[in-house]
Scaffold this motif. Sequence first.
Motif, PDB file in Angstrom:
ATOM      1  N   VAL A 182      43.527 -27.504  10.690  1.00 40.68           N
ATOM      2  CA  VAL A 182      43.334 -27.484   9.239  1.00 40.68           C
ATOM      3  C   VAL A 182      43.935 -26.209   8.655  1.00 40.68           C
ATOM      4  O   VAL A 182      43.695 -25.111   9.174  1.00 40.68           O
ATOM      5  CB  VAL A 182      41.836 -27.551   8.871  1.00 40.68           C
ATOM      6  CG1 VAL A 182      41.655 -27.601   7.365  1.00 40.68           C
ATOM      7  CG2 VAL A 182      41.182 -28.765   9.530  1.00 40.68           C
ATOM      8  N   VAL A 183      44.710 -26.353   7.573  1.00 40.24           N
ATOM      9  CA  VAL A 183      45.194 -25.198   6.822  1.00 40.24           C
ATOM     10  C   VAL A 183      44.293 -25.007   5.610  1.00 40.24           C
ATOM     11  O   VAL A 183      44.025 -25.957   4.873  1.00 40.24           O
ATOM     12  CB  VAL A 183      46.656 -25.373   6.364  1.00 40.24           C
ATOM     13  CG1 VAL A 183      47.123 -24.140   5.574  1.00 40.24           C
ATOM     14  CG2 VAL A 183      47.581 -25.603   7.557  1.00 40.24           C
ATOM     15  N   ALA A 233      52.719 -25.306   4.101  1.00 45.97           N
ATOM     16  CA  ALA A 233      52.059 -24.774   5.300  1.00 45.97           C
ATOM     17  C   ALA A 233      51.543 -25.891   6.202  1.00 45.97           C
ATOM     18  O   ALA A 233      51.614 -25.797   7.436  1.00 45.97           O
ATOM     19  CB  ALA A 233      50.917 -23.851   4.900  1.00 45.97           C
ATOM     20  N   VAL A 234      51.012 -26.958   5.614  1.00 46.06           N
ATOM     21  CA  VAL A 234      50.513 -28.084   6.405  1.00 46.06           C
ATOM     22  C   VAL A 234      51.648 -28.700   7.216  1.00 46.06           C
ATOM     23  O   VAL A 234      51.510 -28.978   8.417  1.00 46.06           O
ATOM     24  CB  VAL A 234      49.844 -29.144   5.500  1.00 46.06           C
ATOM     25  CG1 VAL A 234      49.607 -30.433   6.266  1.00 46.06           C
ATOM     26  CG2 VAL A 234      48.531 -28.614   4.947  1.00 46.06           C
ATOM     27  N   VAL A 235      52.785 -28.897   6.564  1.00 46.61           N
ATOM     28  CA  VAL A 235      53.941 -29.485   7.255  1.00 46.61           C
ATOM     29  C   VAL A 235      54.471 -28.528   8.315  1.00 46.61           C
ATOM     30  O   VAL A 235      54.763 -28.919   9.451  1.00 46.61           O
ATOM     31  CB  VAL A 235      55.033 -29.848   6.233  1.00 46.61           C
ATOM     32  CG1 VAL A 235      56.302 -30.299   6.956  1.00 46.61           C
ATOM     33  CG2 VAL A 235      54.540 -30.938   5.287  1.00 46.61           C
ATOM     34  N   LEU A 241      45.436 -31.787   8.079  1.00 40.53           N
ATOM     35  CA  LEU A 241      45.166 -31.765   6.645  1.00 40.53           C
ATOM     36  C   LEU A 241      45.104 -30.335   6.148  1.00 40.53           C
ATOM     37  O   LEU A 241      45.017 -29.388   6.943  1.00 40.53           O
ATOM     38  CB  LEU A 241      43.862 -32.483   6.297  1.00 40.53           C
ATOM     39  CG  LEU A 241      42.535 -31.845   6.727  1.00 40.53           C
ATOM     40  CD1 LEU A 241      41.411 -32.307   5.806  1.00 40.53           C
ATOM     41  CD2 LEU A 241      42.200 -32.196   8.161  1.00 40.53           C
ATOM     42  N   GLY A 242      45.145 -30.179   4.834  1.00 39.43           N
ATOM     43  CA  GLY A 242      44.976 -28.874   4.206  1.00 39.43           C
ATOM     44  C   GLY A 242      43.904 -28.954   3.143  1.00 39.43           C
ATOM     45  O   GLY A 242      43.700 -30.000   2.521  1.00 39.43           O
ATOM     46  N   ILE A 243      43.206 -27.848   2.945  1.00 35.44           N
ATOM     47  CA  ILE A 243      42.140 -27.754   1.952  1.00 35.44           C
ATOM     48  C   ILE A 243      42.439 -26.574   1.031  1.00 35.44           C
ATOM     49  O   ILE A 243      42.740 -25.475   1.509  1.00 35.44           O
ATOM     50  CB  ILE A 243      40.769 -27.541   2.623  1.00 35.44           C
ATOM     51  CG1 ILE A 243      40.410 -28.725   3.518  1.00 35.44           C
ATOM     52  CG2 ILE A 243      39.682 -27.284   1.582  1.00 35.44           C
ATOM     53  CD1 ILE A 243      40.192 -30.028   2.793  1.00 35.44           C
ATOM     54  N   ALA A 244      42.352 -26.804  -0.277  1.00 38.05           N
ATOM     55  CA  ALA A 244      42.586 -25.744  -1.255  1.00 38.05           C
ATOM     56  C   ALA A 244      41.345 -25.541  -2.113  1.00 38.05           C
ATOM     57  O   ALA A 244      40.771 -26.505  -2.627  1.00 38.05           O
ATOM     58  CB  ALA A 244      43.780 -26.078  -2.151  1.00 38.05           C
ATOM     59  N   HIS A 245      40.949 -24.279  -2.267  1.00 40.66           N
ATOM     60  CA  HIS A 245      39.834 -23.924  -3.144  1.00 40.66           C
ATOM     61  C   HIS A 245      40.369 -23.208  -4.386  1.00 40.66           C
ATOM     62  O   HIS A 245      41.527 -22.793  -4.432  1.00 40.66           O
ATOM     63  CB  HIS A 245      38.847 -23.012  -2.421  1.00 40.66           C
ATOM     64  CG  HIS A 245      38.267 -23.622  -1.184  1.00 40.66           C
ATOM     65  ND1 HIS A 245      37.679 -24.865  -1.186  1.00 40.66           N
ATOM     66  CD2 HIS A 245      38.180 -23.165   0.090  1.00 40.66           C
ATOM     67  CE1 HIS A 245      37.266 -25.150   0.033  1.00 40.66           C
ATOM     68  NE2 HIS A 245      37.557 -24.144   0.829  1.00 40.66           N
TER      69      HIS A 245
END
Length: 452
Positions: A182-183, A233-235, A241-245
């Motif tokens: 996970v990013v 960054a995920v690629v 998956l990536g998570i953004a806050h």
Amino acid sequence: MGRLFGTDGVRGVANADLTAELALGLSVAAAHVLAEAGTFEGHRPTAVVGRDPRASGEFLEAAVVAGLASAGVDVLRVGVLPTPAVAYLTGALGADIGVMLSASHNAMPDNGVKFFARGGHKLADELEDRIETVYEQHRTGEPWARPTGAGVGRISDYAEGFDRYVAHLIGVLPNRLDGLKVVLDEAHGAAAHVSPEAFARAGAEVVTIGAEPDGLNINDGCGSTHLSLLRAAVVEHGADLGIAHDGDADRCLAVDGAGEEIDGDQILAVLALAMREAGQLRKGTVVGTVMSNLGFKIAMEREGIQLVQTAVGDRYVLESMKAEGYALGGEQSGHVIVLDHATTGDGTLTGLMLAARVAATGRSLADLAGVMERLPQVLVNVPDVDKSRVSTSPELATAVAEAERELGATGRVLLRQSGTEPLVRVMVEAADIEQARAVAGRLADVVKSALG
């Protein structure tokens, strides 16, 4: 004086609109109003105070703490933590008040003050109105009642807040995240340390970006309002998956393994199905807002899940959930509330639950999110108009009716005044993006001519 409280606390440019004097005065007023309401009856009151990493949060925290202590409230400073962590700790510690200093996704010069009542719930509108009234009475000359001697509040640091909040997050997960990469984009904000720690403890392999806050770089080209870095960054890292806050981590957006955005509606759809499968989706209902994508509504109807829609603002989603006993609700922007585990939107919890669903099913996030087709949605902000007349202008009503006839059953029009900015928002959905853009452009022109 115009209303200080918007849809999410009091916000403004720190040290210009939101001064130390205002923060101190609001804190004292909040203490007096909650005392009048009987919140402190029979015991010495306690407050939990946290902030995001903005430089201005340092002096505003000092002002809030001084105001509360001067009103006889004992203060527990938890330092830099997400808004939902402050809400959680307010409830978990049995505190009478929670205060979070943050302007969420706003740029660094802004800051804000948000109050929580006992249990970690946002204040009702009538209490906010009363706080404003008491603050204004004091500002124009009416003196405060001030305790002296042993009656003044005491101030201490509560360093255990970090671990207690992370343990809570891990404790409510349905399964571990072992095997997932996970990013996390932390927006150089309040979750820069909490979120990576929680994901790592849950078993995920974690890559972080935007996790080096310096007080000035919060939300600067990163986080949930700027997904390009996360997508790349995920690629680059071959992540699942990536998570953004955002700055205070009360919201969560996601990116699938191919770098495609997964918005709040899609996250709600994935979690609604997971919670129904687990028997946790009370009354078979999910709560959204009038801004929820039409594709989300269609998907929920197809899956036999009822969608209740409220006004825009997570506070209105929460009010509906509490009133009717619903378990899941949220906004397209990524404010997702899982009421069994949080009293407000919690971006870290949402990201963990989304990742847990991927881990439990063995399916990709793109596959899971494919439960709904996101219809093209165009949003145009029209500034410098009289937003108060958006619902009463005959010219606008005629233009909206014509647009709705043109779009038919496969489209939707929504005009509303912003709750936080001086502008009118024009939203148009259609099966075809070019049609949506054309209709939105025409309506924006009518807004300018009718309300300008």
